[in-house]
Design an enzyme around this catalytic site. Structure first.
Site, PDB file in Angstrom:
ATOM      1  N   SER A 204       0.796  -1.229   0.000  1.00  0.00           N
ATOM      2  CA  SER A 204       0.000   0.000   0.000  1.00  0.00           C
ATOM      3  C   SER A 204       0.826   1.276   0.000  1.00  0.00           C
ATOM      4  O   SER A 204       0.358   2.326  -0.440  1.00  0.00           O
ATOM      5  CB  SER A 204      -0.941   0.015   1.202  1.00  0.00           C
ATOM      6  N   HIS A 232      -5.119  -3.731  -2.535  1.00  0.00           N
ATOM      7  CA  HIS A 232      -4.839  -2.785  -3.631  1.00  0.00           C
ATOM      8  C   HIS A 232      -4.714  -3.477  -4.989  1.00  0.00           C
ATOM      9  O   HIS A 232      -4.433  -2.828  -5.987  1.00  0.00           O
ATOM     10  CB  HIS A 232      -3.561  -1.993  -3.335  1.00  0.00           C
ATOM     11  N   LYS A 263     -11.606  -0.133  -2.031  1.00  0.00           N
ATOM     12  CA  LYS A 263     -10.636   0.526  -2.922  1.00  0.00           C
ATOM     13  C   LYS A 263     -11.087   0.339  -4.382  1.00  0.00           C
ATOM     14  O   LYS A 263     -11.960   1.083  -4.828  1.00  0.00           O
ATOM     15  CB  LYS A 263      -9.243   0.007  -2.617  1.00  0.00           C
TER      16      LYS A 263
HETATM   17  C1  PLP Z   1      -3.152  -3.530   2.344  1.00  0.00           C
HETATM   18  C2  PLP Z   1      -4.376  -3.089   3.073  1.00  0.00           C
HETATM   19  N1  PLP Z   1      -5.092  -3.989   3.761  1.00  0.00           N
HETATM   20  C3  PLP Z   1      -6.198  -3.654   4.430  1.00  0.00           C
HETATM   21  C4  PLP Z   1      -6.662  -2.355   4.444  1.00  0.00           C
HETATM   22  C5  PLP Z   1      -7.883  -2.008   5.232  1.00  0.00           C
HETATM   23  O1  PLP Z   1      -8.978  -1.903   4.396  1.00  0.00           O
HETATM   24  P1  PLP Z   1     -10.237  -1.007   4.769  1.00  0.00           P
HETATM   25  O2  PLP Z   1      -9.882   0.391   4.406  1.00  0.00           O
HETATM   26  O3  PLP Z   1     -11.327  -1.580   3.935  1.00  0.00           O
HETATM   27  O4  PLP Z   1     -10.492  -1.172   6.220  1.00  0.00           O
HETATM   28  C6  PLP Z   1      -5.950  -1.385   3.736  1.00  0.00           C
HETATM   29  C7  PLP Z   1      -6.422   0.017   3.648  1.00  0.00           C
HETATM   30  O5  PLP Z   1      -6.578   0.876   4.168  1.00  0.00           O
HETATM   31  C8  PLP Z   1      -4.781  -1.745   3.044  1.00  0.00           C
HETATM   32  O6  PLP Z   1      -4.064  -0.831   2.395  1.00  0.00           O
END
Ligand code: PLP
Length: 415
Positions: A204, A232, A263
């Protein structure tokens, strides 16, 4: 206050102060950050997600249109007429909430339809859905990994994976370094009940793609399981946007695929796709699932449509990739350090927190909404501006960004 030397790490705990006193000290630090116009968090959008957003300037209080390079809504499905329509229909039919936890009265037919669709999309037997991606990682890993197990994690995995492994043994391997992973696997073999290797499909903060085939081979060699967070990657990579396994031609090989609906799919929530037995286990042992009200009908309705669109509409994904290649070439030609980024996430690695803040201030003033990522989120030497793009950006939008990055990059000596 030695502002320049301080970071969030200094306020995690302050010796001899209780948490309210600590919060007061942190507040003073953020006030100083604001005074220097280095505070670029929670900038409020009045238009919602899109390539351009109406934002109220935190320093001038004026409403202005900014080019948005800060989101993860890669295909802008948040604004697609069909996802909006499907959400509205679900809202009308089922109301504003699911009414209960999933096991005890809160499961709707559209939740089950969504679970089936996401399982199929990820080439797994079944899936479980949560109300956030963070919650699905946390709730799943806490449920399955205990004291006699071990999680072997890439050092850059998302915080939700690291936090989910708090009741098990954890070791970190160097980012995407197979020798480092193998070394830990060798030392762990035979010592634990379950060995789980955890990686992000697309990282990310770095935008690089995990070398899944090599990781998979190592997990098989040492009797470990593989957990991939495709947050992502979903909707973005792979021929039909199915994510990292599709990208590497490895459909059906990953033991657990996690992801978020927030996303590439443009709504909110998270999922785990795995075997039917594992999913049934999670229904009963994942406390974050069991003791939390099910996803809103509107989210489920929009998501079913979003998944259909991701599969059927390759044009939008192709435009995203055209944008990625276009911007990447321009930034590399200028001499910016993009690390190993290959996707819609562009880290501009600078390694100097103050320079990052100064650059983001300039970009903000010129109506470019980008994020700053500082220590301790990344090591000091890797502090950066994080840019993310979407399919709906025009090349001219990207040119505007490049023009200003070049100007401030040269002024600050970054390039
Ligand atoms: C790699 C990754 N996993 C999990 C999440 C968490 O997802 P969410 O925003 O749906 O809680 C994110 C994002 O913020 C992320 O970048």
């Amino acid at each position: 206050m030695e502002y320049e030397k301080l970071s969030m790490l200094n306020f995690l705990r302050i010796k001899g102060k209780n948490i309210f006193e600590t919060a007061k000290e942190f507040y003073k630090f953020t006030e100083e950050t604001r005074k220097r116009e280095h505070y670029y968090y929670r900038r409020v959008s009045y238009s919602g997600s899109g390539p351009k957003m109406m934002v109220k300037d935190i320093y001038t209080n004026e409403m202005k249109e900014m080019l948005n390079f800060a989101g993860n809504d890669y295909l802008n499905l948040t604004r697609h007429p069909e996802t909006i329509k499907a959400g509205k229909e679900a809202l009308e039919k089922y109301g504003t909430g699911a009414g209960s936890v999933p096991l005890l009265g809160g499961t709707l037919d559209i939740h089950v339809e969504l679970e089936k669709k996401i399982a199929q999309f990820k080439a797994c037997e079944d899936s479980i859905i949560y109300t956030s991606g963070f919650g699905s990682n946390l709730g799943t890993l806490l449920a399955i990994l205990k004291k006699d197990d071990i999680a072997i994690l890439d050092q850059f995995v998302h915080a939700s994976i690291a936090d989910g492994c708090k009741s098990t043994n954890v070791r970190y391997f160097l980012h995407s370094d197979m020798d480092s992973l193998e070394h830990i696997l060798k030392e762990s073999k035979g010592k634990y009940n379950t060995i789980m290797v955890g990686v992000d499909g697309v990282y990310s903060m770095d935008g690089d793609i995990a070398p899944l085939p090599e990781i998979y081979e190592l997990t098989k060699k040492y009797g470990a399981f593989l957990f991939v967070d495709d947050a992502h990657a979903t909707g973005v990579i792979g021929k039909t946007g199915r994510g990292t396994a599709e990208y590497h031609n490895m459909d059906g090989k990953v033991d657990m695929i996690a992801g978020t609906f927030s996303k590439g799919l443009g709504v909110v929530g998270g999922f785990i796709a795995s075997t039917k037995e594992m999913i049934e286990y999670l229904h009963f042992y994942s406390r974050a699932y069991m003791f939390s009200t099910a996803m809103t009908p509107q989210a489920a309705g929009s998501l079913i449509k979003a998944l259909e669109l991701v599969v059927s509409d390759s044009n939008t994904r192709n435009k995203l990739w055209d944008n990625i290649h276009y911007l990447r070439k321009k930034l590399l030609d200028l001499g910016f350090n993009l690390g190993n980024s290959e996707t819609a996430i562009f880290p501009i690695i600078i390694g100097d927190d103050i320079k990052v803040k100064e650059m983001v201030r300039y970009l903000h003033k010129n109506d470019l909404y980008v994020n700053l990522v500082l220590f301790p989120a990344v090591p000091k030497s890797l502090s950066r501006i994080r840019i993310s793009i979407m399919a709906q950006h025009a090349f001219e939008d990207l040119d505007t960004l490049v023009f200003h990055l070049e100007k401030i990059g040269k002024e600050t000596g970054v390039i």
